[in-house]
Design an enzyme around this catalytic site. Structure first.
Site, PDB file in Angstrom:
ATOM      1  CB  SER A 216      -0.828  -0.104   1.306  1.00  0.00           C
ATOM      2  OG  SER A 216      -1.647  -1.258   1.502  1.00  0.00           O
ATOM      3  CG  ASP A 250      -6.675  -4.562   8.866  1.00  0.00           C
ATOM      4  OD1 ASP A 250      -5.755  -4.772   8.932  1.00  0.00           O
ATOM      5  OD2 ASP A 250      -7.391  -3.778   9.992  1.00  0.00           O
TER       6      ASP A 250
END
Length: 330
Positions: A216, A250
């Site tokens: 990310s 997540d």
């Protein structure tokens, strides 16, 4: 079946305030409490998306009792390992005016050697019959890089793909143990490898033994690098979304788990695996972004299918593919 493992769970407490002003007193509506920790958030997303999932974690003390009761009410299958230490708390304060979230994470209580062994045995017992195992979050004292590496190595030896989302030396240990996928953010990647260039950092982790790195990169979106394939897949939304980013990573891990369950050779140098990686890039970006729009970590916005259509994906040799591109990846 997908198994998630959360070695350092928390009772997540979330409050929303109209405008957060440091040093001032704020009147707020009742906060929300739910069983959390990164692996639990992954399990919630997978459960909501109709995937069979079992969450493995620890619980202890009065906070642990509240944690266990909320988890039982969620409907998510789970296996709890009792420990002597009290389950920690994580406090999130969402400033609705700015869209920023401030988080206070308590340190987790240390696990005794017997407790650490019980957690590893339970995860391995369930994991051996799983399609994918995701080990997520920080690690408490007593369950560190050695224990993590041992668990990843045992699952990999049983031909079970393992995703690891952690940081520091533990990220390196997971790579050396042969994790199928690692999910660092840009800061974690830099801290673990000492390299400023994300692709170089990802390649270092792959050189240690990991098969796939999904990183990310904040405003730059998401990057996927495979040990078996040259080049990089990148994905991003055209604009930034503001909200509670606590569960964004997540949600991306949940997307990786679903993709590995469907395509175990996700990192392979084959046309089908390349298509699966491109679909993963689109979905992980959309799920991560949609999680930001929700008040609590572990939830996806109902807008995530629409967001998926907006994601711009760049693949090696094909350039960018967006929703209006005839070669866009569905």
């Amino acid at each position: 079946m997908i198994v998630t493992v959360t070695p350092n769970p928390a009772l997540d407490l979330t409050w929303h305030v109209a405008r957060l002003q440091p040093g001032e007193t704020h009147r707020v509506d009742a906060g929300a409490a739910r069983a959390g920790g990164k692996g639990l958030n992954v399990a919630r997303v997978l459960h909501a998306e109709q995937h069979e999932v079992v969450a493995v974690t620890t619980t202890g003390g009065a906070v642990g009792a509240e944690f266990a009761a909320e988890l039982a009410s969620s409907g998510i299958r789970h296996r709890l390992v009792p420990v002597a230490g009290t389950t920690r708390r994580s406090i999130a304060v969402v400033d609705e005016a700015s869209g920023d979230t401030s988080v206070l994470n308590e340190h987790g209580a240390a696990l005794s050697p017997a407790e650490a062994a019980a957690l590893g045995v339970t995860a391995l017992e369930l994991g051996r019959s799983a399609s994918v195992v995701a080990i997520c979050g920080s690690l408490p004292p007593g369950f560190g890089a050695d224990e993590l590496g041992e668990l990843v190595r045992a699952l990999a030896a049983a031909a079970v793909p393992v995703i690891v989302d952690t940081s520091g030396p533990c990220l390196l240990a997971a790579a050396r143990a042969g994790a199928a996928a690692l999910k660092p953010n840009a800061e974690e990647l830099r801290a673990a490898t000492g390299l400023d260039d994300p692709e170089a950092g990802a390649r270092l982790l792959l050189g240690l033994g990991a098969r796939l790195v999904v990183a990310s990169l904040g405003a730059e979106g998401l990057m996927i690098v495979s040990a078996d394939v040259p080049g990089v897949i990148r994905a991003r939304l055209p604009g930034m979304l503001h909200g509670n980013a606590t569960g964004a990573g997540d949600a991306a891990v949940a997307a990786i788990a679903a993709a590995l369950a469907e395509t175990p050779d996700l990192g392979a140098d084959t046309p089908s695996a390349a298509d699966a990686r491109a679909r993963l890039a689109r979905r992980a970006t959309a799920w991560s972004a949609s999680a930001v729009l929700m008040p609590l970590a572990g939830d996806l916005s109902p807008e995530h299918p629409a967001l998926e259509l907006e994601v711009v994906v760049t693949t090696p040799g094909t350039g960018s593919a967006g929703p209006s591109d005839p070669e866009a990846i569905a």
